[in-house]
Design an enzyme around this catalytic site. Sequence first.
Site, PDB file in Angstrom:
ATOM      1  N   GLN A 190     -10.490   3.515  -0.328  1.00  0.00           N
ATOM      2  CA  GLN A 190     -10.110   4.748   0.370  1.00  0.00           C
ATOM      3  C   GLN A 190     -10.862   5.947  -0.190  1.00  0.00           C
ATOM      4  OE1 GLN A 190      -5.859   4.827  -0.194  1.00  0.00           O
ATOM      5  NE2 GLN A 190      -5.421   3.860   1.770  1.00  0.00           N
ATOM      6  N   THR A 218       2.402   1.548   6.011  1.00  0.00           N
ATOM      7  CA  THR A 218       1.745   2.710   5.424  1.00  0.00           C
ATOM      8  C   THR A 218       1.228   3.574   6.559  1.00  0.00           C
ATOM      9  OG1 THR A 218      -0.316   3.422   4.350  1.00  0.00           O
ATOM     10  CG2 THR A 218      -0.218   1.164   5.075  1.00  0.00           C
ATOM     11  N   ASN A 219       1.305   4.888   6.389  1.00  0.00           N
ATOM     12  CA  ASN A 219       0.755   5.795   7.403  1.00  0.00           C
ATOM     13  C   ASN A 219      -0.764   5.829   7.364  1.00  0.00           C
ATOM     14  OD1 ASN A 219       3.098   7.662   8.691  1.00  0.00           O
ATOM     15  ND2 ASN A 219       3.642   7.131   6.598  1.00  0.00           N
ATOM     16  N   THR A 220      -1.328   5.961   6.169  1.00  0.00           N
ATOM     17  CA  THR A 220      -2.772   6.150   6.042  1.00  0.00           C
ATOM     18  C   THR A 220      -3.568   5.027   6.688  1.00  0.00           C
ATOM     19  OG1 THR A 220      -2.534   7.442   3.996  1.00  0.00           O
ATOM     20  CG2 THR A 220      -4.675   6.401   4.386  1.00  0.00           C
ATOM     21  N   CYS A 238       3.894   9.908   4.741  1.00  0.00           N
ATOM     22  CA  CYS A 238       3.422   8.933   3.761  1.00  0.00           C
ATOM     23  C   CYS A 238       4.647   8.134   3.370  1.00  0.00           C
ATOM     24  CB  CYS A 238       2.800   9.616   2.554  1.00  0.00           C
ATOM     25  SG  CYS A 238       2.429   8.467   1.208  1.00  0.00           S
ATOM     26  N   THR A 239       4.524   6.825   3.338  1.00  0.00           N
ATOM     27  CA  THR A 239       5.715   5.995   3.155  1.00  0.00           C
ATOM     28  C   THR A 239       6.335   6.120   1.769  1.00  0.00           C
ATOM     29  OG1 THR A 239       4.251   4.092   2.735  1.00  0.00           O
ATOM     30  CG2 THR A 239       5.165   4.327   4.958  1.00  0.00           C
ATOM     31  N   GLU A 240       5.606   6.694   0.813  1.00  0.00           N
ATOM     32  CA  GLU A 240       6.195   6.905  -0.527  1.00  0.00           C
ATOM     33  C   GLU A 240       6.958   8.213  -0.663  1.00  0.00           C
ATOM     34  OE1 GLU A 240       3.279   3.779  -1.012  1.00  0.00           O
ATOM     35  OE2 GLU A 240       2.932   5.834  -0.325  1.00  0.00           O
ATOM     36  N   MET A 283       0.839  -1.209   0.000  1.00  0.00           N
ATOM     37  CA  MET A 283       0.000   0.000   0.000  1.00  0.00           C
ATOM     38  C   MET A 283       0.874   1.260   0.000  1.00  0.00           C
ATOM     39  SD  MET A 283      -2.784  -1.425   2.742  1.00  0.00           S
ATOM     40  CE  MET A 283      -1.531  -2.037   3.856  1.00  0.00           C
TER      41      MET A 283
END
Length: 230
Positions: free
Chosen positions: A52, A83-85, A197-199, A10
């Site tokens: 989402q 993932t943060n979200t 956000c991990t990206e 994700m």
Amino acid sequence: MKVMGLIGGMSWESSAQYYRIVNQEVRARLGGVHSAKSLMWSMDFGEIERLQHIGDWSALTCEMTAAARRLEAGGADFLVICTNTMHRMADAVSAAVAIPLLHIADPTAEKIKALGLSRVGLLGTAFTMEQDFYKGRLIERHGLDVLVPGDEDRKTVHDIIYKELVVGRVEAASRDAYRQVIQRLVERGAQAIIMGCTEIMLLISQADSPVPVFDTTELHALAAVDLALG
């Protein structure tokens, strides 16, 4: 060594970074050809992203708790949501299993506090920036003052994540846009920036900010190694 259970995919772009970081760190600490003991349940992000954006958090919670149970049944000693979200349902995930969950916000906040900083700018998806599940933990559990970008900047940050970073696109123009968002947060008093956000680590680094940046992907992955080897 404990077995870490990674809930990933994700997107897989950032999950691949988790895998790289945890294994590099285990090798650095233990030497030789050591690597991390881990399991990963990887989601189809196409399904997750759709849920989402239509706001079906109930269905997403079912997906996340099912993944947690699979990892626990497979032998994981603790869980890491990559993932943060999707920490929006961290409490539900934690309640669904008997093994602990390492929350992504905690190692980030501890690192910020260790440097004597208290007012931070938060970048992430619109869900992370606008909803309380993440900001609230930083404020209530860690005593941080959290700033988020204004409306237009939040849209810019969110769109770059979902239209570019999750599919592996890294654009110079988007890096410049993030730099401008960061500068506006600094002008409002941010002493540091959380890459929530991990990206985002794919796009920007410390070189893009006049104040310290805290990469949640790296800090979370390193904390997972601490727990696995502790």
